[in-house]
Structure formats: C-alpha cells, structure tokens
Design a protein around this motif. Structure first.
Motif, PDB file in Angstrom:
ATOM      1  N   UNK A   1     116.636  18.153  58.645  1.00 12.07           N
ATOM      2  CA  UNK A   1     118.063  17.807  58.607  1.00 12.07           C
ATOM      3  C   UNK A   1     118.632  17.862  60.021  1.00 12.07           C
ATOM      4  N   UNK A   2     119.353  16.810  60.384  1.00  9.00           N
ATOM      5  CA  UNK A   2     119.953  16.785  61.716  1.00  9.00           C
ATOM      6  C   UNK A   2     121.326  17.451  61.715  1.00  9.00           C
TER       7      UNK A   2
ATOM      8  N   UNK B   1     120.966  22.902  59.956  1.00  9.20           N
ATOM      9  CA  UNK B   1     120.263  21.795  60.579  1.00  9.20           C
ATOM     10  C   UNK B   1     118.879  22.255  61.036  1.00  9.20           C
ATOM     11  N   UNK B   2     117.959  21.322  61.071  1.00  4.57           N
ATOM     12  CA  UNK B   2     116.558  21.530  61.415  1.00  4.57           C
ATOM     13  C   UNK B   2     115.768  22.190  60.285  1.00  4.57           C
ATOM     14  N   UNK B   3     116.364  22.285  59.076  1.00  4.20           N
ATOM     15  CA  UNK B   3     115.587  22.729  57.923  1.00  4.20           C
ATOM     16  C   UNK B   3     114.586  21.630  57.571  1.00  4.20           C
ATOM     17  N   UNK B   4     113.386  22.016  57.171  1.00  2.30           N
ATOM     18  CA  UNK B   4     112.311  21.042  56.977  1.00  2.30           C
ATOM     19  C   UNK B   4     111.951  20.883  55.504  1.00  2.30           C
TER      20      UNK B   4
ATOM     21  N   UNK C   1     109.579  23.003  53.149  1.00  2.00           N
ATOM     22  CA  UNK C   1     108.224  23.189  53.671  1.00  2.00           C
ATOM     23  C   UNK C   1     107.894  24.665  53.899  1.00  2.00           C
ATOM     24  N   UNK C   2     108.897  25.478  54.172  1.00  4.68           N
ATOM     25  CA  UNK C   2     108.635  26.888  54.426  1.00  4.68           C
ATOM     26  C   UNK C   2     108.793  27.748  53.178  1.00  4.68           C
ATOM     27  N   UNK C   3     109.676  27.333  52.269  1.00  2.00           N
ATOM     28  CA  UNK C   3     109.969  28.158  51.092  1.00  2.00           C
ATOM     29  C   UNK C   3     109.339  27.635  49.809  1.00  2.00           C
ATOM     30  N   UNK C   4     109.047  26.324  49.765  1.00  2.00           N
ATOM     31  CA  UNK C   4     108.555  25.714  48.536  1.00  2.00           C
ATOM     32  C   UNK C   4     109.645  25.477  47.511  1.00  2.00           C
ATOM     33  N   UNK C   5     110.888  25.829  47.843  1.00  2.00           N
ATOM     34  CA  UNK C   5     112.019  25.656  46.933  1.00  2.00           C
ATOM     35  C   UNK C   5     112.340  24.176  46.758  1.00  2.00           C
TER      36      UNK C   5
ATOM     37  N   UNK D   1     109.704  13.985  60.709  1.00  2.00           N
ATOM     38  CA  UNK D   1     108.994  14.836  61.645  1.00  2.00           C
ATOM     39  C   UNK D   1     109.255  16.310  61.403  1.00  2.00           C
ATOM     40  N   UNK D   2     108.732  17.134  62.306  1.00  2.00           N
ATOM     41  CA  UNK D   2     108.878  18.584  62.246  1.00  2.00           C
ATOM     42  C   UNK D   2     109.353  19.050  63.616  1.00  2.00           C
ATOM     43  N   UNK D   3     110.533  19.683  63.716  1.00  2.00           N
ATOM     44  CA  UNK D   3     111.054  20.097  65.030  1.00  2.00           C
ATOM     45  C   UNK D   3     110.088  20.973  65.806  1.00  2.00           C
TER      46      UNK D   3
END
Length: 451
Positions: free
Chosen positions: A297-298, A315-318, A340-344, A371-373
């Motif tokens: 998210x930007x 912002x920057x959540x993946x 991507x980090x929580x699987x939620x 992409x991925x920051x």
C-alpha cells in the motif's frame, strides 16, 4: 406497449393465499420491535427469459425493470400507501357512486390495475382499479389532462400507489443474500406495527460491513421496497436488524432517475445503500492480471478483516491479491488480499479509474504498488521506518525518496553539483510544496525542505 411485460396472476383468496399455497407478508419490522402478523395477497412475476443483451446487466438490472405508466398491463399490482398530504387530497373516485373517497379508506389495500378508458360524460380519461380483496369494489383516478397518453408520458405515475412487482421480486430473490452496506445511516422500526421509524448511525464499523437480508416488505410509495438487513452478532448476542426503503426499478416513483442520483436520495436506491456480494460481474484481462500479485500500500488505508471489522493499515503493508471482482455494473472492484507477514485475510473496495476525485488515494493503481518494499534495489532496511512515515533523511537514495514520497512533479538542475525534486501538494495544503535536494555526484539527499 412493450411485449416483454406480462404479469401472470394466480388466484388468491382474501388472506393473500396463492393457488400454490404461499402467502406473502408485506409488513415487516426490524427485530428491535415485535411485529404484528399481517398478510397480503401475492402474485408471481412473469418468468419469460431475458434477452441476450440483458444478461450483461447486473442482477438488479436484469430483474428489476422500470415500467412506464404507459406500459402498465391489466393485472399489475400496487398498494395504496398515502402520505399525510394524501389524506387531505382525495385521489380516487368510487366507481359505483362517482364520489371521491378518502385515501385513508384505501390505505394498505392492494389495488389491481384494470386499464384506462374514455368514459362517456367525463372530461378526462379514467385509470381503473379494483381491490384485490374484493374485486367488486372498483375505483378510478381521473387524469388531469385530456388523454391518458398525455398524462403517462409527462407525469411520474400515480400518486399514493407503491408498485408491488418490485416487492414481490425482492422477496423471492433477495432474502438470505449477503450485502455490503455502503451508508452510515440505516433505520429501525420504532413501534409495533412498523408505521414509525428512527434513523440509526451505524458508524464506520457498520458502513462497509457485510449484513444479511432477512426480510423484505413494502416501504413507501416513492421507495416501495423495505429491505431489512441483519448485522452479525457478537459475544453470543443476536445481531441487530436495520432497514432501508429503496426504489429499485423506480416504477411509479415520483422522482426522476437524475434526482435519485443526488446525495440525499441516493441511499434510497438499492445500489446507493448496498452491494450484492454474490452478484459478481466479469472483470477485464487487465484486472485479472492483479490476481496473485505481491503488492504494498502506498497510502494508509482502511480494510475489512476476516471478522468484518474495519481496521487501519499503514502504508507499505504487504499483501498478495487472492481475488478481484466487480460488484454490479459499477466503477468499483472488491479485492481480497492476504497479508504477507500475518496471513490475515482482508477485503478492500477501490475505484478502477479515478473518474470523480482528482488525486484520490482509493484508486486501484494508486493505492497498490506491485512489489515488496524490502526488496527494492537501493532501499535500505534501516530506513524503512522513516520511509513509512514519509520522512526523508540526509543521505537517502533516489529509490528511498520515491518510496517515501512518490514520483516528483518536477526535476531541475540547480547548480553544477545540485539538482532537486519538487513535489506539489494539494492547493488547500498548509505546505503546498516539498523540495528535496540531491548531490549530482553521489545521487544522495543533501537537504529536505518545504515551501
């Protein structure tokens, strides 16, 4: 007359029992009051298949079609729902006596359209009806202009009458469906017979939440379909019910379509208050390409989590995009995303194109970036906390500034060893410009300033 409009009438008794043994209840209430049992007659709509081009429409467009008064067929059903004003103005005349009758006498009666006729001795044509509960009790409305055609083409329909075709279709097709609520305010009944109501602010938690349509009944003449929705229960408590009166096909509604599109009346259209979740429309190959993408998210944004709670994500959540679909024939799409980090799991509605608000952050390709920051070249891990807050530090690379602020409005060479990126913000901003200066030799930030 349009050939596709045909009403198939079933024999009914005075209690509203159809030949098939089904009865309709037009008077429904939310579960904060105890409803009184009241029945009214029913009729099935014509089952003729829609034309091929109609299959391209959404569910509402296919099944709830506007019917001009000029195209009403004998047997079309209405309910008399007079307002306080209508109680004073007598709309109908009793055919057997020629006397005007009070709308109070006909209130909540089902009236069957019998066509129109130029009656001998009358200056104007009559629009004829009989009561469903007593076919021998006939009434007419005398058109105020010379001919029926003049009236039906120039007016917005019959006063006091709510079109029951929409109510019947909604009872048959919408009960049990899940919808996403698009408004902050709905209504609840305030007395036992459902004649009174009170607005309820359901807040940000309610707006955007998924509710279930539990009942459909009759609303008002202008907004004839009363949609009752139920919120999910929590902690063992039963969910609250709310309602909205809506005009779906807009048949016999006194408002023009363009009037219903304004902000204060839009909630009284189905699409203005609800999104039907299982009414998925195909998306283009360009939109399908988002499936499976890893995105971030930007901007800060709000989403719905798996518990149907509204949560704010920085912002920057993946995420990974796991589903994308258009609801109805609109500019909006719904994304399903997996953190991507929580699987939620989350859902988010965004515009496909920025057609209304210049600079809106709630547009698909502005809010989400592929992409991925953490894996962008020349973006260092230790700087991500500053970048997430849109802070720019001395020594930042160009890639880090882009991730923090986006693409610059202008790039200018200032001196032999200095160039600057200018960001122009909204006109109403207290800081209309932001300028970031770089060393031409190192391509690193030397100064972050605003004007």
């Amino acid at each position: 007359m349009i050939g596709t409009l045909a009403i198939a009438l079933h024999a009914t008794d005075a209690l509203g029992q159809t030949a098939a043994g089904n009865a309709r209840n037009y008077f429904v209430t939310t579960n904060n009051v105890k409803p009184k049992a009241q029945k009214a007659p029913a009729v099935d709509e014509d089952g003729e298949a829609a034309a091929e081009e109609e299959q391209k429409k959404d569910f509402i467009g296919r099944n709830f079609r506007y019917v001009s008064m000029c195209d009403w067929q004998p047997g079309t059903r209405f309910m008399c729902l007079p307002t306080q004003k209508d109680m004073v103005i007598k709309t109908f005349t009793e055919a057997s006596t020629g006397n005007l009758v009070s709308s109070r006498k006909l209130a909540r009666k089902v009236m069957i359209y019998d066509g129109h006729a130029n009656t001998t001795g009358s200056l104007h044509e009559h629009v004829n009806f009989h009561l469903e509960e007593n076919p021998n009790e006939a009434y007419y409305f005398e058109v105020p202009t010379g001919t029926f055609d003049d009236y039906c083409f120039s007016q917005t329909g019959m006063p006091t009458l709510a079109y029951l075709g929409d109510v019947d279709m909604a009872q048959d097709s919408l009960v049990g469906k899940k919808v996403r609520v698009l408004v902050r305010e709905l209504y609840q009944d305030s007395d036992n017979d459902g004649s009174g109501s009170k607005p309820v602010d359901i807040g940000d938690e309610g707006r955007g939440s998924v509710m279930t349509i539990t009942k459909v009944g009759v609303g008002t003449r202008d907004f004839p379909v009363k949609i009752v929705v139920k919120a999910p229960g929590h902690n063992g408590q039963e969910g609250q019910e709310y309602f909205q009166n809506v005009a779906i096909s807009r048949t016999n509604c006194s408002y023009r379509s363009d009037q219903l599109e304004v902000s204060d009346l839009l909630p009284h259209t189905f699409e203005g208050s609800f999104q039907l979740l299982d009414d998925r429309m195909p998306v283009s190959s360009e939109l399908q390409a988002w499936l499976g993408k890893k995105v971030y998210t930007f901007f800060d944004t709000k989403m719905r989590n798996s518990k149907e709670q509204t949560v704010k994500l920085t912002r920057l959540s993946t995420f990974e995009v796991t589903d994308i679909f258009r609801i109805g024939d609109s500019n909006q799409v719904t994304l399903t995303l997996k953190g991507l980090k929580t699987g939620e799991s989350y859902t988010k509605e965004v515009a496909v194109e920025n057609t209304k608000v210049v600079g809106s952050d709630e547009v698909l390709d502005r809010l989400f970036v592929e992409g991925d920051p953490e894996k962008i070249e020349n973006v260092r891990q230790q700087n991500l906390p500053f970048i997430q807050k849109r802070q720019v530090k001395k020594g930042f690379t160009e890639a880090e500034v882009r991730l923090a602020l986006g693409e610059p409005t202008d790039i200018n060479r200032i001196t032999a060893d200095t160039y600057q990126w200018t960001y122009q913000f909204k006109e109403d901003s207290s800081r209309p410009f932001r300028v970031v200066k770089f060393s031409y030799r190192t391509k690193r930030v030397t100064q972050d300033m605003t004007r």
